[in-house]
Design an enzyme around this catalytic site. Structure first.
Site: not given
Length: 317
Positions: A17, A96, A132, A156, A178
């Site tokens: 990440d 993203e 994303k 996400t 998350f």
């Protein structure tokens, strides 16, 4: 003796990440994920300056309009960083869509296709890219359409079970529930400040989503994200994928000892429920104050960092 990172890889695909290429070389993950905040951080690294300069020069060739140049250069920088990362990981890069498009299905689709074209023009095929998108109703609908067109998506900012269910029913390739941000909310909004890893509300959330997906035969990949400590990570050993920041990858690599698998499903596949409707999704998501707060906050934070990145790019034009 084996280390915990090596042991974890027996059960789970490890993803980095980060946008930091040095970390990729060190920990050799299968895949990598980026977001506007990570791209902004990466843009501060001196070795990336050539990627920024390339993006700015390219954008100037595309348009004479300064506002459009900023948008183009920002997109190109995200892809340039992705291209560097893809030289180091055998799998996929997640890039993203602008968080400010989180409530606009058509604009999200258009931006996704724009990013894909930039990758394709650089010789990267769709099977090495994940787009994303925030797990809003509109983002999930955008992903559903993109998946039909052969563009795999990573949904996400996923905090509620309603979001997870809608993503599975839309046939998205992968979700990123998350963990740490859920824990943050409970620490900030309840009297309980300490949690054992197995009781960590973020760990519990991902475990429940994993079990539900496997019980109902959904192929959507569950990739736990946003970790605060290695205890959370070890409690999710066996999850399809886990995306982990370099500091925690380092801690795992330096911790000796084998770990045990925590998540698995060997039961029968059950019948799936009817698809969740938009009104059901919105109501069920709204019933979870943590999810409402963290989704909105996450979108705002990514938008702020996107704007900071655009300002930085604008100063170079």
């Amino acid at each position: 003796m084996t280390d915990k990172l090596t042991s974890l890889r027996q059960y789970t695909t490890v993803v980095a990440d980060t946008g930091d290429i040095a970390a990729m070389k060190l920990y050799q993950p299968q895949d990598a994920t980026t977001n506007p905040s990570l791209i902004l951080n990466a843009a501060q690294i001196p070795e990336y300056r050539k990627l920024i300069d390339d993006a700015v020069a390219w954008a100037k060739q595309q348009s004479n309009d300064r506002a459009q140049q900023i948008v183009d250069a920002t997109d190109k920088l995200a892809v340039n960083i992705g291209l560097e990362i893809l030289k180091l990981v055998p799998g996929r890069i997640s890039t993203e869509v602008d968080a400010r498009l989180s409530y606009d299905t058509e604009a999200s689709i258009a931006k996704a296709k724009r990013l894909i074209k930039l990758y394709n023009d650089a010789g990267i095929s769709n099977d090495r890219i994940l787009i994303k998108l925030a797990s809003t109703w509109q983002g999930i609908r955008a992903a559903e359409q993109l998946e039909k067109e052969g563009i795999n998506c990573n949904l996400t900012l996923l905090f509620s079970f309603a979001q997870a269910r809608a993503c599975a029913e839309a046939g998205v390739f992968l979700i990123s529930p998350f963990v740490g941000r859920i824990l943050d909310w409970y620490k900030a909004n309840t009297d309980k400040k300490e949690y054992a890893p197995a009781e960590d509300p973020g760990v519990v959330s991902v475990s429940e989503i994993y079990q539900y997906y496997k019980e109902h035969g959904y192929e959507t990949v569950v990739m736990g994200a946003s970790f605060r400590n290695i205890g959370e990570i070890l409690e999710l050993a066996g999850c399809d994928r886990l995306t982990i920041a370099p500091a925690l990858l380092k801690e795992l690599a330096e911790s000796e000892g084998a770990i045990e698998r925590k998540l698995s499903y060997t039961g029968e596949v059950k019948a799936r429920p009817a698809r969740i409707t938009e009104s059901e999704f919105l109501w069920q998501h709204n019933q979870d104050p943590m999810a409402v707060d963290k989704l909105a906050e996450g979108i705002r934070k990514f938008a702020i960092d996107q704007e900071k990145l655009e300002k930085m790019i604008g100063d170079l034009l």
